[in-house]
Write an enzyme that holds these catalytic residues in place. Structure first.
Site, mmCIF file in Angstrom:
data_model
loop_
_atom_site.group_PDB
_atom_site.id
_atom_site.type_symbol
_atom_site.label_atom_id
_atom_site.label_comp_id
_atom_site.label_asym_id
_atom_site.label_seq_id
_atom_site.Cartn_x
_atom_site.Cartn_y
_atom_site.Cartn_z
ATOM 1 N N ASN A 120 0.843 -1.202 0.000
ATOM 2 C CA ASN A 120 0.000 0.000 0.000
ATOM 3 C C ASN A 120 0.878 1.252 0.000
ATOM 4 O O ASN A 120 1.652 1.460 0.930
ATOM 5 C CB ASN A 120 -0.909 -0.035 1.240
ATOM 6 C CG ASN A 120 -1.667 1.255 1.464
ATOM 7 O OD1 ASN A 120 -1.825 2.071 0.568
ATOM 8 N ND2 ASN A 120 -2.135 1.440 2.692
ATOM 9 N N HIS A 129 -2.966 -0.629 8.434
ATOM 10 C CA HIS A 129 -2.660 -1.032 9.810
ATOM 11 C C HIS A 129 -3.837 -1.744 10.461
ATOM 12 O O HIS A 129 -3.686 -2.396 11.480
ATOM 13 C CB HIS A 129 -2.253 0.191 10.649
ATOM 14 C CG HIS A 129 -3.298 1.251 10.730
ATOM 15 N ND1 HIS A 129 -3.499 2.170 9.721
ATOM 16 C CD2 HIS A 129 -4.224 1.525 11.687
ATOM 17 C CE1 HIS A 129 -4.492 2.979 10.064
ATOM 18 N NE2 HIS A 129 -4.946 2.603 11.244
ATOM 19 N N GLU A 157 -6.332 4.030 17.551
ATOM 20 C CA GLU A 157 -7.705 3.839 17.075
ATOM 21 C C GLU A 157 -8.499 2.893 17.976
ATOM 22 O O GLU A 157 -9.634 2.553 17.673
ATOM 23 C CB GLU A 157 -7.700 3.319 15.638
ATOM 24 C CG GLU A 157 -7.179 4.326 14.650
ATOM 25 C CD GLU A 157 -7.416 3.927 13.210
ATOM 26 O OE1 GLU A 157 -8.303 3.090 12.932
ATOM 27 O OE2 GLU A 157 -6.705 4.476 12.343
#
Length: 163
Positions: A120, A129, A157
């Protein structure tokens, strides 16, 4: 001939380097061992890169949950299909290599999926990720300092994973 633009910015996972053409981000690199691919070149900002800089700063501050800067991904049809699936993931969502393989019509191709995920060109903005093993383990990360970089992004996150 397409113009090429370049900026760098500091982040909690190291310096970032973004490259764009006149209309879209074409790559994002995370510093590895203190080095970025175009360290020797002067910055050449444009409006797309400035917007990306603001959005990345907001992301790292926990104030932005999705990116809306234009991205131009270049790769094989298989890679593009995998990256399109990554673009569907939102802040705090994870998927597995097996689920990605099924989503692109290649069940059983988890290893090939891993190669596409690792290739990517615009990590973070296109959230590679967020991909874990089927059992929730972290199997690697090609950006920045590798697994420690992925651990930071997952923690940021609040994405859980298996030890």
């Amino acid at each position: 001939m397409t113009n090429v633009y370049l900026i760098r910015l500091n982040s909690p996972i190291g310096r970032l380097e973004l490259v764009a053409d006149d209309e879209a981000i074409t790559s994002l690199s995370i510093e590895r061992d203190g080095i970025l691919p175009h360290d020797a070149e002067a910055e050449r900002p444009n409006a797309v890169l400035e917007a990306a800089r603001v959005q990345l700063i907001e992301y790292f501050a926990g104030q932005r949950l999705e990116f809306d800067v234009p991205v131009r991904l270049t790769g094989t049809p298989f890679q593009l299909a995998v990256w399109a699936e990554l673009e569907r993931l939102h802040w705090g969502e994870a998927t597995s290599y097996g689920s990605l393989a099924a989503a692109v019509g290649r069940p059983g191709a988890s290893r090939a999926i891993g190669g596409a995920v690792g290739a990517n060109p615009v990590p973070i903005i296109v959230g590679c990720h967020r991909v874990l093993a089927t059992d929730g383990r972290i199997t690697g990360y090609s950006g920045g300092e590798g697994v420690p970089t992925k651990l930071w992004l997952l923690g940021h996150e609040q994405i859980g994973f298996a030890a």
